[in-house]
Design a protein around this motif. Structure first.
Motif, PDB file in Angstrom:
ATOM      1  N   ASP A 182     -10.952 -13.128  -3.636  1.00  0.00           N
ATOM      2  CA  ASP A 182      -9.621 -13.497  -4.128  1.00  0.00           C
ATOM      3  C   ASP A 182      -9.386 -12.926  -5.523  1.00  0.00           C
ATOM      4  O   ASP A 182      -8.270 -12.508  -5.862  1.00  0.00           O
ATOM      5  N   TYR A 183     -10.435 -12.922  -6.346  1.00  0.00           N
ATOM      6  CA  TYR A 183     -10.315 -12.322  -7.675  1.00  0.00           C
ATOM      7  C   TYR A 183     -10.015 -10.825  -7.562  1.00  0.00           C
ATOM      8  O   TYR A 183      -9.148 -10.297  -8.278  1.00  0.00           O
ATOM      9  N   LEU A 302     -11.605  -2.626   7.070  1.00  0.00           N
ATOM     10  CA  LEU A 302     -12.118  -3.997   7.060  1.00  0.00           C
ATOM     11  C   LEU A 302     -13.108  -4.217   5.924  1.00  0.00           C
ATOM     12  O   LEU A 302     -13.313  -5.353   5.491  1.00  0.00           O
ATOM     13  N   GLN A 303     -13.731  -3.150   5.445  1.00  0.00           N
ATOM     14  CA  GLN A 303     -14.709  -3.270   4.370  1.00  0.00           C
ATOM     15  C   GLN A 303     -14.091  -3.043   2.995  1.00  0.00           C
ATOM     16  O   GLN A 303     -14.778  -3.215   1.984  1.00  0.00           O
ATOM     17  N   ARG A 304     -12.815  -2.676   2.942  1.00  0.00           N
ATOM     18  CA  ARG A 304     -12.207  -2.289   1.666  1.00  0.00           C
ATOM     19  C   ARG A 304     -11.054  -3.170   1.235  1.00  0.00           C
ATOM     20  O   ARG A 304     -10.548  -3.022   0.129  1.00  0.00           O
ATOM     21  N   ARG A 305     -10.627  -4.064   2.098  1.00  0.00           N
ATOM     22  CA  ARG A 305      -9.523  -4.944   1.741  1.00  0.00           C
ATOM     23  C   ARG A 305     -10.070  -6.298   1.284  1.00  0.00           C
ATOM     24  O   ARG A 305     -10.724  -7.017   2.061  1.00  0.00           O
ATOM     25  N   PRO A 306      -9.809  -6.711   0.037  1.00  0.00           N
ATOM     26  CA  PRO A 306     -10.327  -8.015  -0.408  1.00  0.00           C
ATOM     27  C   PRO A 306      -9.711  -9.191   0.342  1.00  0.00           C
ATOM     28  O   PRO A 306     -10.367 -10.219   0.507  1.00  0.00           O
ATOM     29  N   ASP A 307      -8.455  -9.062   0.803  1.00  0.00           N
ATOM     30  CA  ASP A 307      -7.870 -10.188   1.541  1.00  0.00           C
ATOM     31  C   ASP A 307      -8.543 -10.364   2.899  1.00  0.00           C
ATOM     32  O   ASP A 307      -8.700 -11.494   3.384  1.00  0.00           O
ATOM     33  N   ILE A 308      -8.966  -9.256   3.524  1.00  0.00           N
ATOM     34  CA  ILE A 308      -9.703  -9.361   4.784  1.00  0.00           C
ATOM     35  C   ILE A 308     -11.071  -9.991   4.543  1.00  0.00           C
ATOM     36  O   ILE A 308     -11.529 -10.850   5.314  1.00  0.00           O
ATOM     37  N   ALA A 309     -11.734  -9.584   3.467  1.00  0.00           N
ATOM     38  CA  ALA A 309     -13.033 -10.185   3.128  1.00  0.00           C
ATOM     39  C   ALA A 309     -12.892 -11.674   2.850  1.00  0.00           C
ATOM     40  O   ALA A 309     -13.737 -12.483   3.253  1.00  0.00           O
TER      41      ALA A 309
END
Length: 534
Positions: A182-183, A302-309
């Protein structure tokens, strides 16, 4: 007879050892009993490539994604300085960092329950009763004064037979990872907002330059119509039309300047500055050319989007919550012990004044009218809900990439078309004024040509700004230069301090590139000094 006694003693000793080892093995087995389902992230089918053809290129393996300082591709020193300031000074970003640090403390609190909780205490009291209290006979020698002094230590421990505490600890660690994502999302959002606002501000600068150039041209046109009116060559209506065009364009320029001022104030707040003490010098032309961006494949998104993580870590927490709900169906075991000394005086260290207490407690809910089953069913529903949100987040990410790929491609074509329209409109404006000056046409044709030229030039600037903003949004849709490898590991490094640390507890040490700097939180209001470190 002696041999029988020896054999019997040996048998009892062997049985005790067997019972002890069996109990130990049972404790180890129960301690490793994890009731959470095996976690498998949702498997999604994704396209092999993007349909849109935007402003990107296929790079070498080390260039397969935007860099962390992705804004440097615009080659603007002012933008680079603003991005550096926002990363260090933005108060909203600092608040996100504090939320991450608080999550680490919550993880520490959850893990602390795995260890015995030890406490100590000491106390004393003195009491005087009334000589005429009820039931005290006259002449009684019962003491009126009583005193008691004591000190003690106690310990309680809950063996985590069903991994309830461990699953709560893992949930807290996964929540910490989620807040780290989220940060990263907040940082990317603020960085892209600064870039978009700055691009829009430079777009207003370019529009203002167009209006100023047009105002100067229209002022000359007013002079020409006035001269022709003075020579009785043209009617007064031509002067009125020229003045209308002149003053209306001045009003539009004022409106653009007002919009620029408001946008400048927004940028000031983002970099933690008071708007009254912040200014960005204007420029006379649009400074950004189309940029070439590296491509991110769908399989890498999928590995590069913080919202997906963040959504995936939320799903992992929901999976652990199921294990916690299942553990509520099994006995809740607690061990406790207490020892100390008590005396009516101060002879506390005497062994005869010692006291102790120890015991074990096991609580098994028998009938709760569906309470535990309702909780278990709710956690399963929450897990499925988190799966749905995860899929929605992934689909939204794919849509954002496709949207901005399409926009960058279409706007590049639109920019070329708008440039041709400007060239044609300027030629028409020059020819119509030449014809009017030679008396071969009326001024209405000149006004129409002037309006067309002005609109074409403004549209070109707006399209250029939209194209640059689409490039920013494309980088944002790619996740900037972030990747899941930047998440903190789900191990003891998440803990903000060691169990025996008692100093430097005012703030946690940096982790995963996230830190809380007290100097960064100071707002520059132009005169107030930065508060000192405590």
């Amino acid at each position: 007879m002696n041999r029988v006694s020896v054999s019997s003693c040996a048998l009892r000793s062997t049985w005790r050892r067997f019972a002890n080892w069996t109990a130990l093995a049972g404790v180890v087995f129960l301690g490793g009993c994890d009731l959470a389902p095996t976690y498998h992230p949702v498997k999604l089918a994704y396209p092999d490539n993007w349909e849109g053809s935007g402003v990107f290129r296929f790079g070498r393996p080390d260039e397969a994604a935007p860099r962390k300082d992705w804004w440097t591709v615009f080659n603007d020193p002012q933008l680079n300085a603003l991005e550096d300031q926002v990363a260090r000074l933005n108060p909203d970003l600092q608040a996100e960092a504090e939320a991450f640090m608080q999550a680490r403390d919550i993880a520490m609190q959850a893990r602390s329950q795995l260890f015995p909780q030890i406490s100590g205490g000491a106390g004393g009291e003195k009491e005087k009763s009334s000589a005429h209290r009820l039931w005290r006979a006259e002449g009684s020698t019962t003491p009126l004064y009583m005193s008691s002094e004591q000190y003690y230590g106690s310990a309680t421990w809950e063996p985590d037979f069903w991994s309830s505490i461990r699953n709560k600890t893992r949930m807290a660690k996964e929540a910490t990872q989620q807040l780290a994502a989220d940060y990263a999302l907040a940082r990317l959002s603020i960085q892209s907002e600064v870039a978009s606002d700055y691009i829009a501000l430079r777009g207003f600068d370019a529009q203002d330059a167009v209006y100023r150039d047009s105002i100067a041209y229209y002022q000359q046109a007013v002079s020409i119509t006035q001269l022709r009116l003075a020579g009785a060559i043209s009617p007064g209506m031509d002067v009125a039309r020229a003045q209308t065009q002149f003053y209306a364009t001045q009003a539009r320029e004022t409106d653009v300047r007002a919009a620029r001022d408001v946008l400048e104030h927004a940028i000031a707040v983002l970099v933690n500055k008071a708007p009254a003490s912040f200014h960005i010098a204007p420029v006379d032309s649009y400074p950004f050319a189309p940029v070439q961006l590296p491509v991110v494949l769908p399989s890498e998104l999928l590995q590069r989007r913080p919202d997906i993580a963040s959504a995936e870590r939320s799903m992992a927490q929901a999976n652990r919550a199921i294990g916690v709900s299942r553990a509520a169906f099994y006995p809740h075991v607690t061990f406790n012990a207490m020892t100390g000394f008590m005396d009516h005086g101060f002879d506390l260290a005497s062994l005869s004044n010692s006291m102790y207490q120890f015991g074990a407690q096991a609580v098994l809910p028998i009938f709760t009218a569906g309470l535990r089953r309702a909780e278990l069913q709710r956690t399963w529903s929450q897990y499925r809900q988190s799966e749905d949100k995860y899929r929605s987040t992934v689909l939204g990410a794919f849509r954002e990439v496709e949207d901005n790929l399409t926009l960058t491609s279409r706007l590049r074509t639109e920019t070329t078309q708008a440039s041709e329209a400007v060239n044609a409109a300027l030629r028409t404006q020059r020819m119509s004024m030449a014809l009017y000056t030679g008396g071969l046409t009326n001024y209405l044709d000149v006004v129409v040509a002037q309006q067309a030229a002005l609109e074409a030039r403004i549209i070109l600037v707006q399209v250029q700004a939209r194209q640059s903003d689409a490039e920013v949004q494309l980088v944002r849709a790619y996740g900037g230069g972030w990747s899941t490898g930047e998440l903190p590991a789900s191990d003891s490094s998440i803990m903000p301090f060691s169990p025996l640390q008692y100093n430097e507890l005012d703030r946690s040490k940096p982790l995963a590139g996230i830190s809380v700097d007290p100097v960064a939180g100071a707002t520059d209001l132009g005169s107030n000094p930065v508060p000192p470190k405590h």
